[in-house]
Design a protein around this motif. Structure first.
Motif, PDB file in Angstrom:
ATOM      1  N   GLN A  60     -11.193 -23.830 -14.975  1.00 28.58           N
ATOM      2  CA  GLN A  60     -12.317 -23.346 -14.180  1.00 28.58           C
ATOM      3  C   GLN A  60     -12.469 -24.091 -12.862  1.00 28.58           C
ATOM      4  O   GLN A  60     -12.753 -23.485 -11.824  1.00 28.58           O
ATOM      5  CB  GLN A  60     -13.613 -23.457 -14.988  1.00 28.58           C
ATOM      6  N   ASN A  61     -12.314 -25.405 -12.894  1.00 31.87           N
ATOM      7  CA  ASN A  61     -12.538 -26.218 -11.701  1.00 31.87           C
ATOM      8  C   ASN A  61     -11.274 -26.979 -11.311  1.00 31.87           C
ATOM      9  O   ASN A  61     -10.935 -27.995 -11.919  1.00 31.87           O
ATOM     10  CB  ASN A  61     -13.692 -27.203 -11.932  1.00 31.87           C
ATOM     11  N   LYS A  76      -3.656 -22.765   6.763  1.00 30.92           N
ATOM     12  CA  LYS A  76      -3.007 -21.576   7.312  1.00 30.92           C
ATOM     13  C   LYS A  76      -2.588 -20.631   6.195  1.00 30.92           C
ATOM     14  O   LYS A  76      -2.657 -19.411   6.340  1.00 30.92           O
ATOM     15  CB  LYS A  76      -1.789 -21.982   8.150  1.00 30.92           C
ATOM     16  N   MET A  77      -2.136 -21.195   5.072  1.00 29.60           N
ATOM     17  CA  MET A  77      -1.727 -20.361   3.938  1.00 29.60           C
ATOM     18  C   MET A  77      -2.904 -19.584   3.375  1.00 29.60           C
ATOM     19  O   MET A  77      -2.762 -18.450   2.920  1.00 29.60           O
ATOM     20  CB  MET A  77      -1.095 -21.233   2.853  1.00 29.60           C
ATOM     21  N   TYR A  78      -4.088 -20.213   3.396  1.00 33.18           N
ATOM     22  CA  TYR A  78      -5.275 -19.569   2.849  1.00 33.18           C
ATOM     23  C   TYR A  78      -6.113 -18.872   3.915  1.00 33.18           C
ATOM     24  O   TYR A  78      -7.133 -18.259   3.599  1.00 33.18           O
ATOM     25  CB  TYR A  78      -6.134 -20.593   2.111  1.00 33.18           C
ATOM     26  N   VAL A 106     -14.236 -25.548   0.162  1.00 34.16           N
ATOM     27  CA  VAL A 106     -14.261 -24.090   0.217  1.00 34.16           C
ATOM     28  C   VAL A 106     -13.871 -23.503  -1.144  1.00 34.16           C
ATOM     29  O   VAL A 106     -12.940 -23.987  -1.792  1.00 34.16           O
ATOM     30  CB  VAL A 106     -13.281 -23.574   1.299  1.00 34.16           C
ATOM     31  N   SER A 107     -14.576 -22.480  -1.559  1.00 34.43           N
ATOM     32  CA  SER A 107     -14.242 -21.777  -2.793  1.00 34.43           C
ATOM     33  C   SER A 107     -13.408 -20.550  -2.455  1.00 34.43           C
ATOM     34  O   SER A 107     -13.844 -19.674  -1.701  1.00 34.43           O
ATOM     35  CB  SER A 107     -15.523 -21.340  -3.526  1.00 34.43           C
ATOM     36  N   LEU A 108     -12.194 -20.490  -3.000  1.00 35.84           N
ATOM     37  CA  LEU A 108     -11.274 -19.380  -2.743  1.00 35.84           C
ATOM     38  C   LEU A 108     -11.188 -18.495  -3.975  1.00 35.84           C
ATOM     39  O   LEU A 108     -10.971 -18.982  -5.083  1.00 35.84           O
ATOM     40  CB  LEU A 108      -9.878 -19.918  -2.396  1.00 35.84           C
ATOM     41  N   GLN A 109     -11.350 -17.206  -3.798  1.00 32.50           N
ATOM     42  CA  GLN A 109     -11.266 -16.247  -4.891  1.00 32.50           C
ATOM     43  C   GLN A 109      -9.955 -15.467  -4.786  1.00 32.50           C
ATOM     44  O   GLN A 109      -9.599 -14.984  -3.705  1.00 32.50           O
ATOM     45  CB  GLN A 109     -12.439 -15.272  -4.848  1.00 32.50           C
ATOM     46  N   PHE A 110      -9.239 -15.355  -5.906  1.00 33.16           N
ATOM     47  CA  PHE A 110      -7.985 -14.613  -5.925  1.00 33.16           C
ATOM     48  C   PHE A 110      -8.183 -13.256  -6.597  1.00 33.16           C
ATOM     49  O   PHE A 110      -9.161 -13.032  -7.313  1.00 33.16           O
ATOM     50  CB  PHE A 110      -6.903 -15.419  -6.639  1.00 33.16           C
ATOM     51  N   LYS A 111      -7.237 -12.369  -6.366  1.00 30.42           N
ATOM     52  CA  LYS A 111      -7.350 -10.995  -6.861  1.00 30.42           C
ATOM     53  C   LYS A 111      -7.411 -10.919  -8.379  1.00 30.42           C
ATOM     54  O   LYS A 111      -7.996 -10.000  -8.942  1.00 30.42           O
ATOM     55  CB  LYS A 111      -6.173 -10.161  -6.345  1.00 30.42           C
ATOM     56  N   ASN A 112      -6.805 -11.886  -9.055  1.00 32.99           N
ATOM     57  CA  ASN A 112      -6.810 -11.866 -10.524  1.00 32.99           C
ATOM     58  C   ASN A 112      -8.107 -12.424 -11.110  1.00 32.99           C
ATOM     59  O   ASN A 112      -8.259 -12.544 -12.321  1.00 32.99           O
ATOM     60  CB  ASN A 112      -5.611 -12.624 -11.082  1.00 32.99           C
ATOM     61  N   GLY A 113      -9.054 -12.806 -10.226  1.00 27.94           N
ATOM     62  CA  GLY A 113     -10.342 -13.302 -10.680  1.00 27.94           C
ATOM     63  C   GLY A 113     -10.461 -14.811 -10.748  1.00 27.94           C
ATOM     64  O   GLY A 113     -11.567 -15.339 -10.945  1.00 27.94           O
ATOM     65  N   ARG A 115     -10.457 -18.784  -9.435  1.00 28.12           N
ATOM     66  CA  ARG A 115     -11.090 -19.433  -8.289  1.00 28.12           C
ATOM     67  C   ARG A 115     -10.484 -20.814  -8.088  1.00 28.12           C
ATOM     68  O   ARG A 115     -10.267 -21.557  -9.044  1.00 28.12           O
ATOM     69  CB  ARG A 115     -12.595 -19.553  -8.523  1.00 28.12           C
ATOM     70  N   LEU A 116     -10.223 -21.154  -6.837  1.00 26.08           N
ATOM     71  CA  LEU A 116      -9.682 -22.463  -6.485  1.00 26.08           C
ATOM     72  C   LEU A 116     -10.566 -23.080  -5.418  1.00 26.08           C
ATOM     73  O   LEU A 116     -10.934 -22.424  -4.440  1.00 26.08           O
ATOM     74  CB  LEU A 116      -8.252 -22.318  -5.947  1.00 26.08           C
ATOM     75  N   PHE A 117     -10.915 -24.343  -5.607  1.00 21.36           N
ATOM     76  CA  PHE A 117     -11.658 -25.073  -4.591  1.00 21.36           C
ATOM     77  C   PHE A 117     -10.659 -25.783  -3.669  1.00 21.36           C
ATOM     78  O   PHE A 117      -9.688 -26.390  -4.141  1.00 21.36           O
ATOM     79  CB  PHE A 117     -12.609 -26.079  -5.230  1.00 21.36           C
ATOM     80  N   PHE A 118     -10.911 -25.696  -2.372  1.00 22.93           N
ATOM     81  CA  PHE A 118      -9.966 -26.201  -1.385  1.00 22.93           C
ATOM     82  C   PHE A 118     -10.683 -27.045  -0.344  1.00 22.93           C
ATOM     83  O   PHE A 118     -11.709 -26.631   0.202  1.00 22.93           O
ATOM     84  CB  PHE A 118      -9.248 -25.034  -0.700  1.00 22.93           C
ATOM     85  N   LEU A 119     -10.137 -28.229  -0.078  1.00 23.45           N
ATOM     86  CA  LEU A 119     -10.663 -29.113   0.962  1.00 23.45           C
ATOM     87  C   LEU A 119      -9.602 -29.282   2.039  1.00 23.45           C
ATOM     88  O   LEU A 119      -8.599 -29.961   1.826  1.00 23.45           O
ATOM     89  CB  LEU A 119     -11.033 -30.477   0.366  1.00 23.45           C
ATOM     90  N   PRO A 120      -9.771 -28.650   3.209  1.00 22.19           N
ATOM     91  CA  PRO A 120      -8.792 -28.799   4.293  1.00 22.19           C
ATOM     92  C   PRO A 120      -8.749 -30.235   4.807  1.00 22.19           C
ATOM     93  O   PRO A 120      -9.601 -31.065   4.446  1.00 22.19           O
ATOM     94  CB  PRO A 120      -9.328 -27.838   5.376  1.00 22.19           C
ATOM     95  N   ALA A 121      -7.784 -30.515   5.654  1.00 20.23           N
ATOM     96  CA  ALA A 121      -7.640 -31.865   6.210  1.00 20.23           C
ATOM     97  C   ALA A 121      -8.804 -32.218   7.124  1.00 20.23           C
ATOM     98  O   ALA A 121      -9.293 -33.344   7.129  1.00 20.23           O
ATOM     99  CB  ALA A 121      -6.314 -31.981   6.955  1.00 20.23           C
TER     100      ALA A 121
END
Length: 231
Positions: A60-61, A76-78, A106-113, A115-121
């Motif tokens: 989940q997290n 850039k990928m996201y 940032v919370s990223l949502q993918f098509k399969n449902g 979720r990934l949390f992302f912290l850019p540089a």
């Protein structure tokens, strides 16, 4: 030994890598993992982002942190902004405060449902090594360890700067990326030995840009393996 595959089976390879990481936790927990390579353009960031995505499919997290402060690419990928990120968060970070409370995460949502949390540089700084070896960054990672199932960290190539060494010492395990096309075997072996001497725990390697054995064309694929140095 690494297993050669084609580009259409990337998800399956990263699921195998995820499973290997999960089963490496017999004696101690491995949940904060950094990803390193010898030189740029060896597939390190692609491994980091895909591994984080596959972990997010199951847990989940999951948090992905772009710690390549000199040449960040994960945003850039996201397709998200890098105007605010890790460097900005650390200027205001208070030990013990929830990672989720900072807007740079940032919370990223993918098509399969999933979720990934992302912290850019984040904003460029003149002293990346000092920031990544700071007490405040260590405190932030400790808090992230409490709140996330897994933390994946994308580090700068170790041949260019020493940023990956202090980060490796704060992590439970290091994944080392080796390109079948570009990486010099002696340079990679020397880097891994240096990491081990400095207290890092190299738990495995990922082989990228593997030749497509099904044809005479050169494919972009991945293999995985634990231990390095086999001929």
């Amino acid at each position: 030994m690494a297993r050669k595959i084609d580009q259409f089976n990337l998800d399956e390879v990263f699921r195998h890598l995820r499973t290997n990481i999960e089963f490496s936790q017999v004696d101690e927990t491995v949940k904060v993992i950094n990803v390193l390579s010898t030189f740029p353009n060896e597939g390190k960031s692609t491994v980091s982002t895909n591994l984080a995505r596959i972990f997010a499919d199951k847990y989940q997290n999951v948090l992905l942190i772009d710690c390549d402060l000199r040449n960040p690419t994960d945003h850039k990928m996201y397709k998200v902004s890098n105007a605010e990120g890790l460097t900005n968060l650390l200027t205001e970070y208070v030990a013990g405060q929830s990672v989720f409370s900072y807007p740079q995460v940032v919370s990223l949502q993918f098509k399969n449902g999933s979720r990934l949390f992302f912290l850019p540089a984040g904003s460029r700084v003149p002293n990346p090594t000092e920031i990544l070896s700071s007490k405040k960054f260590g405190q932030f990672l400790q808090q992230a360890r409490k709140e996330f199932d897994y933390v994946i960290i994308d580090c700068a190539p170790i041949s260019r700067v020493s940023d990956g060494v202090p980060i490796s010492n704060m992590c439970d395990g290091t994944i080392y990326v080796i390109s079948a096309k570009e990486t010099d075997k002696r340079a990679a072996r020397s880097a891994i030995e240096d990491l081990n001497r400095n207290g890092a725990h190299v738990i495995g390697t990922v082989l990228t840009k593997v030749e497509n054995t099904g044809s005479h064309k050169y494919g972009y694929g991945y293999g995985y393996g634990y231990g390095y140095g086999e001929e």
